[in-house]
Each structure stands twice: as C-alpha cells, then as structure tokens.
Design an enzyme around this catalytic site. Structure first.
Site, PDB file in Angstrom:
ATOM      1  N   TRP A   1     -59.530 104.210 107.485  1.00 45.34           N
ATOM      2  CA  TRP A   1     -59.252 104.342 108.912  1.00 45.34           C
ATOM      3  C   TRP A   1     -59.286 105.838 109.158  1.00 45.34           C
ATOM      4  O   TRP A   1     -58.411 106.569 108.700  1.00 45.34           O
ATOM      5  CB  TRP A   1     -57.879 103.766 109.199  1.00 45.34           C
ATOM      6  CG  TRP A   1     -57.571 103.529 110.641  1.00 45.34           C
ATOM      7  CD1 TRP A   1     -57.952 102.468 111.398  1.00 45.34           C
ATOM      8  CD2 TRP A   1     -56.749 104.340 111.492  1.00 45.34           C
ATOM      9  NE1 TRP A   1     -57.443 102.577 112.661  1.00 45.34           N
ATOM     10  CE2 TRP A   1     -56.694 103.718 112.745  1.00 45.34           C
ATOM     11  CE3 TRP A   1     -56.055 105.541 111.308  1.00 45.34           C
ATOM     12  CZ2 TRP A   1     -55.989 104.243 113.815  1.00 45.34           C
ATOM     13  CZ3 TRP A   1     -55.359 106.066 112.373  1.00 45.34           C
ATOM     14  CH2 TRP A   1     -55.324 105.424 113.608  1.00 45.34           C
TER      15      TRP A   1
ATOM     16  N   CYS B   1     -55.555 102.413 106.325  1.00 46.94           N
ATOM     17  CA  CYS B   1     -56.374 102.315 105.112  1.00 46.94           C
ATOM     18  C   CYS B   1     -55.802 101.362 104.064  1.00 46.94           C
ATOM     19  O   CYS B   1     -54.587 101.213 103.957  1.00 46.94           O
ATOM     20  CB  CYS B   1     -56.482 103.676 104.447  1.00 46.94           C
ATOM     21  SG  CYS B   1     -56.898 105.003 105.548  1.00 46.94           S
TER      22      CYS B   1
ATOM     23  N   ASN C   1     -54.895 106.776 100.403  1.00 50.08           N
ATOM     24  CA  ASN C   1     -54.282 106.504 101.716  1.00 50.08           C
ATOM     25  C   ASN C   1     -53.320 107.641 102.011  1.00 50.08           C
ATOM     26  O   ASN C   1     -52.631 108.108 101.101  1.00 50.08           O
ATOM     27  CB  ASN C   1     -53.468 105.212 101.680  1.00 50.08           C
ATOM     28  CG  ASN C   1     -54.341 103.979 101.676  1.00 50.08           C
ATOM     29  OD1 ASN C   1     -55.554 104.081 101.790  1.00 50.08           O
ATOM     30  ND2 ASN C   1     -53.707 102.831 101.539  1.00 50.08           N
ATOM     31  N   GLY C   2     -53.219 108.044 103.257  1.00 45.06           N
ATOM     32  CA  GLY C   2     -52.279 109.107 103.611  1.00 45.06           C
ATOM     33  C   GLY C   2     -53.023 110.356 104.051  1.00 45.06           C
ATOM     34  O   GLY C   2     -54.221 110.306 104.353  1.00 45.06           O
TER      35      GLY C   2
ATOM     36  N   ARG D   1     -55.564  95.256 108.443  1.00 48.96           N
ATOM     37  CA  ARG D   1     -54.833  96.501 108.664  1.00 48.96           C
ATOM     38  C   ARG D   1     -55.609  97.463 109.559  1.00 48.96           C
ATOM     39  O   ARG D   1     -55.044  98.437 110.042  1.00 48.96           O
ATOM     40  CB  ARG D   1     -54.539  97.175 107.320  1.00 48.96           C
ATOM     41  CG  ARG D   1     -53.706  96.313 106.398  1.00 48.96           C
ATOM     42  CD  ARG D   1     -53.635  96.902 105.023  1.00 48.96           C
ATOM     43  NE  ARG D   1     -52.896  98.144 105.018  1.00 48.96           N
ATOM     44  CZ  ARG D   1     -51.601  98.247 104.774  1.00 48.96           C
ATOM     45  NH1 ARG D   1     -50.905  97.170 104.515  1.00 48.96           N
ATOM     46  NH2 ARG D   1     -51.001  99.404 104.785  1.00 48.96           N
TER      47      ARG D   1
ATOM     48  N   GLU E   1     -43.010  94.436 126.616  1.00 48.06           N
ATOM     49  CA  GLU E   1     -43.717  93.876 125.469  1.00 48.06           C
ATOM     50  C   GLU E   1     -44.957  93.100 125.928  1.00 48.06           C
ATOM     51  O   GLU E   1     -46.020  93.184 125.313  1.00 48.06           O
ATOM     52  CB  GLU E   1     -42.751  92.998 124.657  1.00 48.06           C
ATOM     53  CG  GLU E   1     -43.369  92.237 123.506  1.00 48.06           C
ATOM     54  CD  GLU E   1     -44.112  93.106 122.496  1.00 48.06           C
ATOM     55  OE1 GLU E   1     -43.972  94.338 122.502  1.00 48.06           O
ATOM     56  OE2 GLU E   1     -44.874  92.527 121.697  1.00 48.06           O
TER      57      GLU E   1
ATOM     58  N   LYS F   1     -48.810  93.898 124.772  1.00 45.39           N
ATOM     59  CA  LYS F   1     -49.680  92.900 124.134  1.00 45.39           C
ATOM     60  C   LYS F   1     -51.011  92.826 124.860  1.00 45.39           C
ATOM     61  O   LYS F   1     -52.057  92.828 124.246  1.00 45.39           O
ATOM     62  CB  LYS F   1     -48.957  91.553 124.169  1.00 45.39           C
ATOM     63  CG  LYS F   1     -49.028  90.692 122.989  1.00 45.39           C
ATOM     64  CD  LYS F   1     -48.352  91.093 121.717  1.00 45.39           C
ATOM     65  CE  LYS F   1     -48.118  92.529 121.435  1.00 45.39           C
ATOM     66  NZ  LYS F   1     -47.277  92.852 120.346  1.00 45.39           N
TER      67      LYS F   1
ATOM     68  N   GLU G   1     -53.189  96.077 124.299  1.00 44.75           N
ATOM     69  CA  GLU G   1     -53.725  96.371 122.970  1.00 44.75           C
ATOM     70  C   GLU G   1     -54.821  95.415 122.525  1.00 44.75           C
ATOM     71  O   GLU G   1     -55.713  95.816 121.786  1.00 44.75           O
ATOM     72  CB  GLU G   1     -52.618  96.439 121.914  1.00 44.75           C
ATOM     73  CG  GLU G   1     -51.950  95.135 121.586  1.00 44.75           C
ATOM     74  CD  GLU G   1     -50.994  95.259 120.405  1.00 44.75           C
ATOM     75  OE1 GLU G   1     -49.924  94.663 120.469  1.00 44.75           O
ATOM     76  OE2 GLU G   1     -51.320  95.949 119.430  1.00 44.75           O
TER      77      GLU G   1
ATOM     78  N   HIS H   1     -39.851 102.668 144.113  1.00 46.39           N
ATOM     79  CA  HIS H   1     -39.806 104.102 143.796  1.00 46.39           C
ATOM     80  C   HIS H   1     -41.157 104.619 143.323  1.00 46.39           C
ATOM     81  O   HIS H   1     -41.232 105.707 142.771  1.00 46.39           O
ATOM     82  CB  HIS H   1     -38.724 104.351 142.743  1.00 46.39           C
ATOM     83  CG  HIS H   1     -37.378 103.896 143.196  1.00 46.39           C
ATOM     84  ND1 HIS H   1     -36.651 104.598 144.133  1.00 46.39           N
ATOM     85  CD2 HIS H   1     -36.664 102.787 142.900  1.00 46.39           C
ATOM     86  CE1 HIS H   1     -35.519 103.941 144.380  1.00 46.39           C
ATOM     87  NE2 HIS H   1     -35.505 102.841 143.645  1.00 46.39           N
TER      88      HIS H   1
ATOM     89  N   LYS I   1     -52.762  97.971 111.523  1.00 45.33           N
ATOM     90  CA  LYS I   1     -51.579  97.132 111.445  1.00 45.33           C
ATOM     91  C   LYS I   1     -50.367  97.909 110.969  1.00 45.33           C
ATOM     92  O   LYS I   1     -49.257  97.699 111.425  1.00 45.33           O
ATOM     93  CB  LYS I   1     -51.858  95.958 110.499  1.00 45.33           C
ATOM     94  CG  LYS I   1     -50.708  94.958 110.380  1.00 45.33           C
ATOM     95  CD  LYS I   1     -50.461  94.233 111.696  1.00 45.33           C
ATOM     96  CE  LYS I   1     -49.269  93.303 111.660  1.00 45.33           C
ATOM     97  NZ  LYS I   1     -48.848  92.908 113.015  1.00 45.33           N
TER      98      LYS I   1
HETATM   99  C1  F6R Z   1     -48.010  96.011 118.701  1.00 46.24           C
HETATM  100  C2  F6R Z   1     -47.725  96.428 117.350  1.00 46.24           C
HETATM  101  C3  F6R Z   1     -47.234  97.801 117.125  1.00 46.24           C
HETATM  102  C4  F6R Z   1     -46.148  97.800 116.047  1.00 46.24           C
HETATM  103  C5  F6R Z   1     -45.750  99.230 115.693  1.00 46.24           C
HETATM  104  C6  F6R Z   1     -44.619  99.273 114.696  1.00 46.24           C
HETATM  105  O1  F6R Z   1     -48.386  94.677 118.742  1.00 46.24           O
HETATM  106  O2  F6R Z   1     -47.889  95.672 116.428  1.00 46.24           O
HETATM  107  O3  F6R Z   1     -46.796  98.390 118.286  1.00 46.24           O
HETATM  108  O4  F6R Z   1     -45.054  97.080 116.521  1.00 46.24           O
HETATM  109  O5  F6R Z   1     -46.862  99.886 115.161  1.00 46.24           O
HETATM  110  O6  F6R Z   1     -44.981  98.640 113.517  1.00 46.24           O
HETATM  111  P1  F6R Z   1     -43.896  98.190 112.460  1.00 46.24           P
HETATM  112  O7  F6R Z   1     -43.088  97.107 113.081  1.00 46.24           O
HETATM  113  O8  F6R Z   1     -44.681  97.718 111.287  1.00 46.24           O
HETATM  114  O9  F6R Z   1     -43.046  99.390 112.159  1.00 46.24           O
END
Ligand code: F6R
Length: 608
Positions: free
Chosen positions: A75, A2, A99-100, A27, A483, A487, A490, A506, A603
């Site tokens: 959100w 949010c 927010n929260g 976000r 990683e 990517k 997501e 395994h 985000k």
């Molecule tokens: C994936 C991604 C998330 C963040 C995770 C932690 O691309 O962006 O997995 O890495 O939510 O976020 P931060 O780094 O802001 O603590």
C-alpha cells in the site's frame, strides 16, 4: 494496509505465498510481489502493479518448486504504486519485504553509496543497509538484520531471505505485526493470522524489538540485544468459514447480516438478563477501582471513534458522577490534554493495530492511567499492551468498511459502563432496562435486518444518483448518523456528512437542494417531536429525505421511510445503523464500485 507472508518447509513456497497474499487482500494494496529461493540459491522474483491476479499471470510463466520464499502486498507510502516500487526489494544476495515506514531512510540512504537504488522506497534502503552488514554472506543473515535494525528509526515488520542461506527466513518487528505459524516440517509467517488459517492452528505472535531465525523445524527468537526469548505458542481461533464469503456476493453484506451472531459472541457469558447483571472478566478492575472512576476517556479512529461517541452517550445516561470524553486518536496523541486522576481509558480498535490509537495507548499508560482495550483481533498489539480488556469476539472482519465490529464495540463499552454503574450502586431499576435490551438485541438485529433488507435495496436505486448526502440525528442518533455518513462515503464515494439535528439552522440547512439527499434518524422517545420539526424544516426546503424511524406517529410526506419494527426503546438508534449499513452497501452495488476494497483505503492502518 501492506501484507507480509513467508514460507520455509517441504512444500512449494509459491503456493502458500499466493494463497496467503489473497487472504490479506482485504487489507488494501496497490501492488504485490513474491520471491522464492531454490536449494541451489537461485531466486525467482515476480512483482506486479495492481491486483494479485496480475501477479498470478506472471507467475504462470515462472512456476518453481522452491521451498523458501517471502511475499508482500504493498500500500504505497514512499513512491507511487508500480512494479519497481513493489516488494520484495533486492540488495546483493538478500531480498526483503517490509510493512511500516523507515523514518530516517534519507540519512541512511546517503551513507549507502555502493548500492544502486532502483526504487523510490524506504524499504530498498533497509535492504541495502542489511546487505551492507551481510557482506555477501561473510556474516550470518540474522546478525546482519539485527545490526541494520539497530540503526533504523520508524516502524517495521520485515521478512528477509538470502540466496546464500536458502533454507532459512529471518523476520523482525517493531510496530507492525508479524505472526509465525508453527507447522509440521514447515514454518510460516504472516502479518495477519488469517493467512495461516487452514495451514496450522499454532502461532507465535512476535513482539516489538524481537527478531526470529526460522527454518522448517526451528524457531529461534531473540531481542535486538541478543537476549533469547522463550516463545509462547498460542492457538489461532479463526476458522476457514469465518474468512470466506459464505454464499454472499460481498464480505460487506455477509458481515452486516451476521451481526445477530457476532453480537451473541460479544455477549456470551457476560450478560445475565434474568438477574439483571453484567460481568466482564477482562478489564481486571476491582469493585473498589470501578467505584472510584470519575472520568472515562474513549480513544479510537473512524468507526471505532463513532462507537466510542455512541457508547459515551449511553454510559452518561445511567452512570452518575462520571464525565466522558471520546477522542480521535490522531488528534489526541498530539494534544496536551490533562488527564484527571481517577480516569480510565478505553482503547477501541477492531484490528488492534491502528498506529494512532496505539500511540495514544502508550502515552496514556505513561501517565499511569489504567487502559482497557475494546479490541477484536486476538493477540493484536493493542490487545497485548493494554492493562485489561474486553475482546468483542466478532470474528475476522474482512471488508474494509467496519460494520459488525461497530455494533459490538458500542455494546461492549456500554457493558463496561454498566459494570461501573453496578459498582457505584446505581439502582437496578435504572440498569435493568439496558441489560434486558442488550440481552435481546441479537434477535432484534435479526428482525430488523430481515425486515428491511428488501426495502433498503429498492430505495438505494433511487439515491445512487446523488453525489452528496446529509445524515441527521439527535442525542444517541447523532453519533449513529455520523457512522452512517462515514459508511456511505467510504464505500460509495458519495460526499456524506452528519450533523446534529439542532445544528441544521446554524449552517447546514443552506445545503439543502437537488444535489443532496438527506438521511434522518428519528427514534421514538422524548425527543421525537424535536426531530420531527427538524425533518419538517428540511422538507419545507425541498429536501430529498429518507427517514429511518421506529415511531408509529411519524407521518410526514417525506420521499422515503424505512420503518423498523422493534420492541427496543433504548437501542433503536443502533438498529437504525443497520439500515444505514445496508443503504451504503446497496448504493455502492448500484454504482458498481468495489464494495469490499474501496479505493485508497486499508483495513488496518498501521502507519500514521
Ligand atoms: C470505517 C473503518 C475505519 C476504522 C478505523 C479504525 O469503516 O473501518 O474508520 O474504524 O480505521 O480501525 P481499528 O478499529 O482497526 O482501529
């Protein structure tokens, strides 16, 4: 997650609220709303499910010149995404954005019998609670807010307006960020400084437990216990170019392509290739303290966790007598893990606001363990609460998927490892190759990106049809593969998982069939032969493989090869990760999904 904006000043509040919400779009959100209040105390509330464009359609018929207002992108947590659940929420004469999460909302709601609840949200409960103390203006709004917040359990960043006091805003925070922008004859509010860029360069970051009464010319901050707080005005470093697409179709591609420059910022003033040294000012540990470190705990979520895993593999290669444990914050916060003496914790977070990571930080601090932040967002909660830290300085990362932050997080942590190794007296013949490669990495990144972007774009077309993918790697290439898989899943919604090459037999080898494609990272070096045999195993079972390699010897007839040409030996897997970032990007473009704002994701994950 949010977003909040607020305005009190001489200009049209609606203009700032909408432009501010657009800046916070990245976000992630599923509904949005604004309310403005006229001098005469008339409120105009507009809310819409979906994107801000929907809100703007309604706004076209409700344009106002009001100079005070608040806005929100929601959100969904309590209650589905809908107009009635969108913020601002009204109770009597007040409107609130939040927010929260209010954890005790059920208990509070049960007491608020006079309010006719219209939404399923915890936020409306807080609005009603504030209103119950406000008593239609019999008490100052700021006092009513304080009284209400004293009863609340949970996290909040809030902004409140009242039709009875139409020249002020009240804001407060506990666990959810809020920044106050100090302007000329105007005061602005946002949950993220990027909404303020272009309006003012001066900002006050509110701390947990603080509440502020804002007018266009005054900012009065106090704690919930009525102690006055003298605010520190800080400079917002972000510029407009950093939050625009700069000619790219998507922020994701822009952020992938700007990694040579963003990594340069991470290294600036910290690495000296000529005399083979690394200097990090931020951690604030003396040589003696660095020498004593025996154990590193690296804490993060998602991509930040992967960065920690990858950095851990490197650090243990050159730092003697040190054990490294990289942990997922959401797990670690509830584990009864013993933290040995002489440990240091690295707290890794791009946003600096991730709720689980923050909770771990607080827990680890309680145990007296020094905490070092590896953070991007300047002034964020984690950055302010750690004992010391190293900002990665990659600038705003707007696309939900983290790319440039990952690369710089890895290198920032490796640099921290190198400072420990230097203090422990590790021979420069061991450390210098790492330092030299780090110094040369921005240029190598540029070469790899320029050299592979067209190839990956073509390859992506062949693999966008698959619903499943397996990523494979060994040693440092294993966390890089993890990683890569994250990517892809997501942004392109392809089911992707990573396995250590040695784990194939395994279990995961059973998956290889025509529904899957495989991405294998095959770096040159001592384990090359082992990785090549693993590739053969997959190939023999009809795998549809993309091999990313820097080896001249790799010659197996796999479907696709992305050969990267680089002088880097140690950091080749980090360069291979760039290829995986591009692959995720182009597959998503081919599938036609929303690259920068994948469904269901936010985000900055400020709730648990
Ligand atoms: C994936 C991604 C998330 C963040 C995770 C932690 O691309 O962006 O997995 O890495 O939510 O976020 P931060 O780094 O802001 O603590």
């Amino acid at each position: 997650m949010c977003g909040i904006v607020g305005y009190v000043g001489d200009k049209k509040a609606q203009d700032f609220l909408i432009s501010g919400l657009k800046r916070l779009e990245y976000r992630g959100y599923d509904s949005a709303g604004i309310v403005t209040v006229s001098e005469k105390g008339k409120a105009t509330l507009i809310r819409a499910k979906g994107k801000i464009a929907e809100l703007e359609k309604k706004l076209a018929k409700n344009k106002r010149d009001d100079n005070v207002g608040i806005g929100h992108t929601r959100w969904a947590t309590h209650g589905e995404p809908s107009e009635k659940n969108a913020h601002p929420h009204q109770a009597g004469s007040i409107y609130l954005v939040h927010n929260g999460i209010i954890e005790n909302y059920k208990e509070l709601k049960a007491e608020l019998k006079e309010h006719d609840f219209k939404s399923e949200t915890d936020t409306e409960v807080l609005a009603a609670l504030i209103n119950s103390f406000y008593k239609d203006g019999k008490h100052p709004l700021v006092n009513a807010v304080v009284q209400a917040l004293k009863l609340v359990k949970g996290t909040y960043g809030i902004a409140v307006v009242s039709v009875l006091e139409p020249s002020e805003l009240v804001v407060a925070r506990s666990g959810s960020p809020l920044v106050i922008g100090v302007g000329n004859n105007e005061t602005l509010v946002a949950s993220d400084a990027s909404a303020l860029v272009g309006h003012t360069k001066r900002a006050i970051y509110l701390n947990d437990g603080e509440v502020a009464l804002l007018t266009k010319n005054s900012i009065e901050i106090k704690t919930l216990n009525a102690e006055p707080v003298s605010a520190k005005v800080e400079e917002i470093e972000t510029n407009l170019a950093a939050i625009q697409k700069g000619g790219y179709d998507h922020f994701l591609l822009k952020e992938i392509m700007e990694q040579p420059d963003s990594l340069r910022e991470t290294l600036r003033g910290r690495v000296n290739a000529e005399n083979g040294t690394v200097r990090l000012g931020g951690p604030g540990l003396s040589e003696a303290e660095l020498r004593k470190i025996k154990h590193l705990i690296i804490v993060g979520c998602g991509t930040a966790y992967h960065a920690g895993l990858l950095a851990g593999y490197y650090i243990e290669k050159f730092t003697p007598e040190i054990t490294i444990e990289t942990v997922i914050a959401s797990e670690y916060r509830y584990r009864d893990a013993y933290i040995p003496k002489d440990s240091v914790a690295l707290i890794v977070s791009q946003s600096g606001e991730t709720a689980d990571t923050l909770a771990c930080l607080r827990e680890i601090k309680k145990q007296g363990i020094p905490t070092i932040g590896i953070v991007n967002a300047i002034g964020s909660t984690i950055a302010r609460e750690v004992d010391g830290g190293t900002y990665v300085h990659v600038g705003p990362e707007i696309s939900v998927a983290s790319t440039k932050a990952f690369t710089s997080q890895v290198i920032a942590m490796v640099m921290f490892g190198l400072t420990i190794a230097q203090a422990k007296g590790v021979k420069s013949s061991i450390l210098t190759p790492y330092i030299k490669e780090i110094a040369g990495l921005p240029e190598e990144i540029r070469k790899v990106l320029d050299g592979s972007v067209e190839t990956v774009k073509k390859i992506a077309k062949d693999y966008a049809k698959y619903d499943h993918a397996i990523y494979l790697g060994r040693d440092v290439a294993y966390p890089a593969a993890m990683e890569g898989a994250l990517k892809l899943k997501e942004v392109s919604y392809t089911d992707a998982n990573a396995y250590a090459f040695g784990e194939l037999k395994h279990g995961p080898l059973a998956l290889v069939d025509d529904r899957f494609f495989e991405v294998a990272l095959v770096p040159d070096g001592v384990l090359l032969e082992k990785s090549v045999s693993n590739v053969q195993e997959v190939l023999a079972r009809g795998g549809h493989m993309i091999v990313v390699t820097n080896s001249d010897e790799f010659d197996l007839p796999v479907e696709s090869v992305v050969k990267i040409t680089t002088s880097m030996k140690l950091f080749a897997p980090l360069l291979m990760n760039l290829v995986m970032q591009l692959l995720a990007y182009y597959i998503t473009v081919d599938k036609g999904y929303n690259v920068d704002q994948p469904r269901n994701l936010a985000k900055s994950v400020t709730v648990e």
